[in-house]
Every structure is written in C-alpha cells, then in structure tokens.
Design a protein around this motif. Structure first.
Motif, PDB file in Angstrom:
ATOM      1  N   ILE A 159       0.840  -1.209   0.000  1.00  0.00           N
ATOM      2  CA  ILE A 159       0.000   0.000   0.000  1.00  0.00           C
ATOM      3  C   ILE A 159       0.871   1.253   0.000  1.00  0.00           C
ATOM      4  CG2 ILE A 159      -1.682   1.329   1.333  1.00  0.00           C
ATOM      5  CD1 ILE A 159      -2.810  -1.339   2.336  1.00  0.00           C
ATOM      6  N   ILE A 160       1.899   1.258   0.851  1.00  0.00           N
ATOM      7  CA  ILE A 160       2.790   2.421   0.928  1.00  0.00           C
ATOM      8  C   ILE A 160       3.550   2.608  -0.386  1.00  0.00           C
ATOM      9  CG2 ILE A 160       4.801   3.398   2.104  1.00  0.00           C
ATOM     10  CD1 ILE A 160       3.897   1.953   4.633  1.00  0.00           C
ATOM     11  N   SER A 161       4.093   1.520  -0.930  1.00  0.00           N
ATOM     12  CA  SER A 161       4.866   1.589  -2.171  1.00  0.00           C
ATOM     13  C   SER A 161       3.997   2.017  -3.343  1.00  0.00           C
ATOM     14  CB  SER A 161       5.510   0.231  -2.461  1.00  0.00           C
ATOM     15  OG  SER A 161       6.324  -0.184  -1.393  1.00  0.00           O
ATOM     16  N   THR A 162       2.743   1.554  -3.356  1.00  0.00           N
ATOM     17  CA  THR A 162       1.826   1.945  -4.434  1.00  0.00           C
ATOM     18  C   THR A 162       1.566   3.444  -4.396  1.00  0.00           C
ATOM     19  OG1 THR A 162       0.767  -0.235  -4.390  1.00  0.00           O
ATOM     20  CG2 THR A 162      -0.447   1.564  -5.439  1.00  0.00           C
ATOM     21  N   TYR A 163       1.422   3.990  -3.191  1.00  0.00           N
ATOM     22  CA  TYR A 163       1.234   5.444  -3.071  1.00  0.00           C
ATOM     23  C   TYR A 163       2.456   6.195  -3.601  1.00  0.00           C
ATOM     24  CZ  TYR A 163       1.218  10.064  -0.977  1.00  0.00           C
ATOM     25  OH  TYR A 163       1.310  11.415  -0.790  1.00  0.00           O
ATOM     26  N   LEU A 164       3.656   5.736  -3.223  1.00  0.00           N
ATOM     27  CA  LEU A 164       4.879   6.396  -3.703  1.00  0.00           C
ATOM     28  C   LEU A 164       4.990   6.329  -5.219  1.00  0.00           C
ATOM     29  CD1 LEU A 164       7.470   5.129  -1.052  1.00  0.00           C
ATOM     30  CD2 LEU A 164       6.434   7.397  -1.206  1.00  0.00           C
ATOM     31  N   TYR A 165       4.548   5.204  -5.788  1.00  0.00           N
ATOM     32  CA  TYR A 165       4.614   5.045  -7.248  1.00  0.00           C
ATOM     33  C   TYR A 165       3.581   5.923  -7.955  1.00  0.00           C
ATOM     34  CZ  TYR A 165       4.084   2.898 -11.845  1.00  0.00           C
ATOM     35  OH  TYR A 165       3.982   2.696 -13.197  1.00  0.00           O
TER      36      TYR A 165
END
Length: 210
Positions: free
Chosen positions: A65-71
C-alpha cells in the motif's frame, strides 16, 4: 537462520548489480529483475513451509500500500516499485540479520526514508541556490506543495542557444504552464531521472550491518 542469511546476501548482491545498471542506463528491464523475484518467491515458500508466513503477509500488504502510493505520486519509478515489493516479501519483520536487535523489515524502511529525505533536502538547497542566482520568480499558478514537488524532483537549469520565440511547456498536476523564451538563455525546470536503486541497496546494507 542460515537460510535467511543466504537470502539476504543473495539479495544484496543482486541489488548492487541493479544499482550499477540504474546509474549507467537509468532503466531496468523486467528481465533483469527476474533473479530478485526468484529470491522473493523462494523466501515466501520457505516461510510458508516453516509456518512463519502470517507476519510476512501482513507486512507485505502494508508495504504494498505504501509503495503503491509512492509510485502513483511519482516519487519512485516502476522498477523501484517492483524492487521494493520484492524486498517486502524477503525482509523478515519479526527477526534481525544485522548485529543489532532491530527488526529488518522496519529498519530497512527507516533507513530508506532517511536517505530519501536527505536526497530531497540536498536537491531543495541546490535548487534554492540556483533560483537565487538566476533570479527565478515563482509561477503564481503553482501552490506551495507543487513548488515543493518541483524543488525535490526537478532541477532548475539554464537552456542555452534556444531560438527566439521558443515556448517551453511544463505540466504540474494537470496545470499546463507556458514559458515564453525571449532570450538566447532560458531558465526552466528539467526532469532529471534520479537512480533510486542505489539508495535501496544502501538502505539494505545499513540494515544488515547496523
């Protein structure tokens, strides 16, 4: 523990290899990510067999979830996103590999965020310095958050020997900004592709040896 050490060392070796590719070409293909994903799959299978998968799955979901937001926010590229997802299934949030008792999963993201913030701070200071030298005026159509995004991920550069009348276009959050060039030298925001994989590798090194 021996298996986990082997996984971590193998992961670090591949990350260093990918860092060299990222620095040299600013592009990592899916084919070059295969070894890392093979380690990731092997790590998941090993933990499922040893019944250590519940915490890993929860950690993987949260970090996805966190990585998807950063992407989506364009802080990281597609290859960086895939690497972080792979590491989320490799790093064990319940144990430590390094010489300290800090949990590897948490410690890795702690170092990555610190390195990321350090990079942003350096870029902001450099852009601030260049803005003062070139007497750059803030565009009134951009708010403070959009200007902060420019200062973090773009570079204020001088484009020389442009033909008179050249129009430079910049799009920020669907706002299309037109900059008319009336001189031979124009100051413009330029998107510089920053290799993130070396920062990921450095975060893993600090996680292992701290």
């Amino acid at each position: 523990m021996i298996v986990y050490c082997f996984i971590m060392i193998s992961t670090l070796i591949f990350l260093l290899h990918l860092s060299l590719i990222d620095v040299r070409y600013n592009r990592i293909s899916n084919f070059e990510l295969i070894p890392l994903f093979m380690i990731s799959i092997y790590s998941l299978i090993y933990r499922i067999i040893s019944q250590e998968y519940k915490q890993i799955i929860v950690f993987l979901v949260i970090q996805t979830i966190i990585s998807t937001y950063l992407y989506v926010a364009r802080f990281i590229g597609p290859a960086d996103y895939k690497i972080i997802i792979a590491l989320s299934s490799i790093l064990d949030p319940t144990s430590s590999y390094g010489i300290t008792s800090n949990l590897d999963g948490v410690q890795f993201y702690y170092y990555f965020i610190l390195i990321f913030l350090f990079f942003c701070s350096v870029r902001i200071l450099l852009n601030r310095k260049n803005a003062r030298r070139s007497k750059y005026l803030r565009n009134p159509s951009l708010n403070m958050m959009e200007m902060l995004f420019l200062y973090c991920f773009y570079q204020l550069s001088k484009l020389q020997n442009l033909p008179s009348g050249t129009v430079l276009l910049l799009e920020i959050n669907s706002k299309l900004i037109s900059i008319q060039n009336a001189q031979k030298i124009s100051t413009c925001w330029v998107r510089r592709i920053i290799p993130i994989v070396p920062y990921i590798a450095l975060s893993l090194i600090l996680t292992i040896f701290s």
